[in-house]
Each structure stands twice: as structure tokens, then as C-alpha cells.
Design a protein around this motif. Sequence first.
Motif, mmCIF file in Angstrom:
data_model
loop_
_atom_site.group_PDB
_atom_site.id
_atom_site.type_symbol
_atom_site.label_atom_id
_atom_site.label_comp_id
_atom_site.label_asym_id
_atom_site.label_seq_id
_atom_site.Cartn_x
_atom_site.Cartn_y
_atom_site.Cartn_z
ATOM 1 N N ARG A 269 4.062 2.143 11.840
ATOM 2 C CA ARG A 269 4.695 2.289 10.527
ATOM 3 C C ARG A 269 3.641 2.525 9.457
ATOM 4 O O ARG A 269 3.824 3.314 8.542
ATOM 5 N N LYS A 270 2.514 1.825 9.572
ATOM 6 C CA LYS A 270 1.448 1.974 8.585
ATOM 7 C C LYS A 270 0.872 3.385 8.618
ATOM 8 O O LYS A 270 0.565 3.988 7.588
ATOM 9 N N GLU A 271 0.725 3.939 9.831
ATOM 10 C CA GLU A 271 0.194 5.298 9.954
ATOM 11 C C GLU A 271 1.153 6.315 9.376
ATOM 12 O O GLU A 271 0.744 7.335 8.807
ATOM 13 N N ASP A 272 2.446 6.070 9.521
ATOM 14 C CA ASP A 272 3.454 7.021 9.063
ATOM 15 C C ASP A 272 3.691 6.964 7.557
ATOM 16 O O ASP A 272 4.286 7.876 6.984
ATOM 17 N N ARG A 273 3.225 5.908 6.903
ATOM 18 C CA ARG A 273 3.499 5.737 5.480
ATOM 19 C C ARG A 273 2.655 6.697 4.646
ATOM 20 O O ARG A 273 1.462 6.829 4.838
ATOM 21 N N ALA A 274 3.290 7.345 3.682
ATOM 22 C CA ALA A 274 2.576 8.268 2.806
ATOM 23 C C ALA A 274 1.632 7.493 1.896
ATOM 24 O O ALA A 274 1.937 6.388 1.466
ATOM 25 N N PRO A 275 0.441 8.052 1.585
ATOM 26 C CA PRO A 275 -0.497 7.331 0.715
ATOM 27 C C PRO A 275 0.088 7.181 -0.688
ATOM 28 O O PRO A 275 0.677 8.110 -1.234
ATOM 29 N N PRO A 276 -0.058 6.007 -1.287
ATOM 30 C CA PRO A 276 0.504 5.778 -2.616
ATOM 31 C C PRO A 276 -0.318 6.480 -3.692
ATOM 32 O O PRO A 276 -1.470 6.849 -3.481
ATOM 33 N N ARG B 28 -1.535 2.257 -5.945
ATOM 34 C CA ARG B 28 -2.522 1.796 -4.970
ATOM 35 C C ARG B 28 -3.333 0.639 -5.550
ATOM 36 O O ARG B 28 -3.673 -0.318 -4.852
ATOM 37 N N ALA B 29 -3.621 0.683 -6.845
ATOM 38 C CA ALA B 29 -4.384 -0.386 -7.476
ATOM 39 C C ALA B 29 -3.636 -1.721 -7.386
ATOM 40 O O ALA B 29 -4.232 -2.760 -7.111
ATOM 41 N N PHE B 30 -2.328 -1.688 -7.604
ATOM 42 C CA PHE B 30 -1.554 -2.918 -7.500
ATOM 43 C C PHE B 30 -1.438 -3.392 -6.056
ATOM 44 O O PHE B 30 -1.351 -4.592 -5.796
ATOM 45 N N ARG B 31 -1.463 -2.447 -5.130
ATOM 46 C CA ARG B 31 -1.364 -2.826 -3.727
ATOM 47 C C ARG B 31 -2.636 -3.503 -3.234
ATOM 48 O O ARG B 31 -2.647 -4.087 -2.154
ATOM 49 N N GLU B 32 -3.688 -3.435 -4.047
ATOM 50 C CA GLU B 32 -4.944 -4.085 -3.669
ATOM 51 C C GLU B 32 -5.045 -5.509 -4.219
ATOM 52 O O GLU B 32 -6.052 -6.178 -4.013
ATOM 53 N N LEU B 33 -4.023 -5.962 -4.937
ATOM 54 C CA LEU B 33 -4.044 -7.325 -5.454
ATOM 55 C C LEU B 33 -4.114 -8.323 -4.304
ATOM 56 O O LEU B 33 -3.566 -8.071 -3.224
ATOM 57 N N ARG C 209 -1.186 -7.162 0.655
ATOM 58 C CA ARG C 209 -1.062 -6.603 2.000
ATOM 59 C C ARG C 209 -0.455 -7.608 2.968
ATOM 60 O O ARG C 209 0.331 -7.253 3.848
ATOM 61 N N ASP C 210 -0.826 -8.869 2.791
ATOM 62 C CA ASP C 210 -0.238 -9.897 3.654
ATOM 63 C C ASP C 210 1.270 -9.987 3.429
ATOM 64 O O ASP C 210 2.045 -10.144 4.378
ATOM 65 N N MET C 211 1.703 -9.873 2.171
ATOM 66 C CA MET C 211 3.126 -9.907 1.872
ATOM 67 C C MET C 211 3.837 -8.736 2.522
ATOM 68 O O MET C 211 4.928 -8.878 3.092
ATOM 69 N N ASP C 212 3.224 -7.561 2.459
ATOM 70 C CA ASP C 212 3.818 -6.385 3.092
ATOM 71 C C ASP C 212 3.969 -6.589 4.590
ATOM 72 O O ASP C 212 4.998 -6.252 5.185
#
Length: 437
Positions: free
Chosen positions: A22-29, A34-39, A43-46
Motif C-alpha cells: 500500500r505504501k508503494e502504491d500511494r502517490a507522493p504528497p 508532506r511537511a505535516f506528515r513528518e510530524l 507515520r506511526d498513526m498512519d
Amino acid sequence: MTQGFGLSAAARLALLRRLAQRKEDRAPPEAAARAFRELPGQRDMDLIREAAGALGLENPFFRAHEGIAGATTVIGGREVLNFGSYDYLGLNGDPRVIAAAEAALRRHGVSASASRMVSGERPVHAALEAAIAAHYGVDAALAFVSGHATNVTVLGHLMGPRDLILHDAAIHNSCAEGARLSGARRIAFPHNDWQAAERELAAHRRGARRALIVIEGHYSMDGDIPDLPRFIAIARRHDAWLMVDEAHAMGVLGPTGRGIHEHWGVDAREVDIWMGTLSKALCGCGGIIAGNADLIAWLRHSAPGFVYSVGMPPALAAASAEALRILHAEPERVHRLRQNASLFLRLAKEAGLDTGASAGLAIVPVIVGSSVAAARLSQALFERGVNVQPILYPAVPDSSARLRFFLSAAHEEGQIRAAVAALAEAVAGARAAEAAG
């Protein structure tokens, strides 16, 4: 009950492969997203959300209650037994509490509309504080608009970089955050281990300007209590202050619900700082500090979370003051709560469930051994008409994941027996499925 998130080795490997794909198939944000996804923790929540989806688990959190959440509640149009609320004395929704709130609402409006120091002071605030001080038999008390913020602002303001804060390893997040904010040296001792606490204090007290020991009166994760007389003696021997967080102890401990000092039969003035919240037995919202008059006067004029925060809504102050009056007038509510919690604990133990160190006073955890197992059991119980929340990693170690049952004076014996029977049935079903799989 289970280990490894409740999955076999083969099932864990298959799940990880599915999540990786699923991670490989996900389009890059996009860059901003992407900055918020680095909080931290994002990633653990995802990963947790995706793992839960892959396992067919519903999110047990943020379920909307459609009415008063008492011994029963309505969620999704269905009435269920409720063990997920702090309404220890069954006063949330009591007509007298509602009438007190309505009277304050009509007189003062919805909001205090300002910091109490500026122009948000209302007579009901002082009345609540006087009642809290009388409850503990101390000089004075101060009410804050948030329970969590009470610990953060008081600890962060009271202590400083040259000081020492010694606290139980199981202390609430608000205390840990306040200690971190203060800049004081912070040392955690093993849960409820007063001997370890004294060893740490003896080793580090000399280099500190001031020292503070922080414990809880009734621990919300485990439902156990500390040896208060031991901690008082330690504080006196080492010239330290003692602060007790009574969030889950007020209205619960002691024959009349006055808290852990009544439980142990000690003078409340032996504790330097009493902290409590109004959102549990007193069915309001906010926090309180009670103790020495000099301390309270200093906090009233300097604590950032009080001086620079809006005053508590008058209706909530009035509701909590009335709930406290009822607590004193009707101590039989404390007795019923004790009976209910003791019954739940006994039945759970008889069913072979791991209830940890619970004292059976208001909080009974059922430890199941993995976060996935806890989430599955919570879902299975909800399907059987019982609402109880799972406590998952990282709130507790994965091996200590649990269901946490809050008991109330409003629960009936039949409801408690039905809940434990449903729990035992769900656990037996999970064990059978694991053995077969």
C-alpha cells in the motif's frame, strides 16, 4: 492473553507485506502536506490506522454519545452499557446539578468572557473554591479552566532549572509535561515504589534548591493507590514538598469520598499541594489546586494558565459546587460505587481475567497482552452492547494493553454481571479463534 499484537508469525508477515505494498502504491504528497506528515508520531498513526483497516478493526475512539452518558448511553442509535465515563457518583444529569448550572447560566451567561483577573470573576468561582478548600480542610483553593493545564501551568511555574521533581513512573501526562516545562531535573521512580522514591531523593536532594514529589491518589491506568503516609514521611525527612493528583480519587476514596487522605486517616494538611479535576466525580470541567494560603495567593496572581486564561464558565463552576454538596450530603453514593467496583473486580478475577493491581475502588483494568487483542475485545464487547475503551500502545507497553472499566454508583448489579459475562465470553471466543488459527 496474546503476544505479538495478537497475530501469529505468518499473519504478521502477511500484514506487513500488505502494508508495504500500500505504501508503494500511494502517490507522493504535495510539499506542504508532506511537511505535516513528518510530524513526530504521524507515520506511526498512519501505520496503526492501516493495520487496523487490514485487520477489519473499527476505530473505538471518538464515538459520539447521543444523550447523557451514565450507566447506559446511546451510541449510533443503540443503547449500550457504559463503562467508558468518569461519572463515578452518577451525578452527571442529576436534576439538582442541572438546575444549579441553569441558574448560573441565566445569571451570568455562557462564558466568563475574560480572565478572572481582568473581568471574568464571578461569585460562583469563589463559592466553588471555598467548598473545595473546606473539603480538604486546608486554607484555600484555586479553580482553573482545564484539568490538564492545571498540572502543566502549576508545575511549570512552581519549579525551575535548579530544582528537582521526583514522580511516579505512571504519573499522568499533564504532570510529566508540567515537569518538562519547568526545566527542573526530573526523575521517575518505579510505580508505587516508595522505597525507590526515597533512594532517589536521598541521592539527589542535596544538589537541588527545592524538591517536589508528585504522585496520584488513584492511578487511572491501574486503579491502584499509593501508600500516602510513607510518601508524607519521605517528603518531611528530605525537606521536599508533596503534591497529590486527586483527579480520580476525589469522591472515590475514603468512606465519605474525601480522597486518599481520608482513606489512610491522615490530616490533609500533611500534603503540601492537592490537585484535582472537576470532570470526574464532580461532573464538571476544569482543575483545582488546594493548600496553603500563600501558595494559592501566589498562583492566583502569577500562574500563566490562570492569569492569562479565560475564567471557568460559571455554569460549570456551579454544577461542580452542587455535585460536591451532594457528595457530602449523600455519602451512600460512595458506598454504592465501592460495592459496584468490588463486585466487578471479584467477578472478573473469578472469570480468570488479569485485573492487575486494581484495588476495586472505581477503575478496573483487564489486561489482555496486546494492542490488537484489546482493540478486538473492545469491538466484540461493543457488538454485545457494552461500551468500554481499549488502552493501547504507546499509552501503555504493548504487553500491558488493556480494557479499562470505569465503574459508577449508578450501575446496577445486573448490569455489572452482564458486562463481565459478555467480557468472559468474548475472551473465550478470542482464545478459541487463536488456538484454531
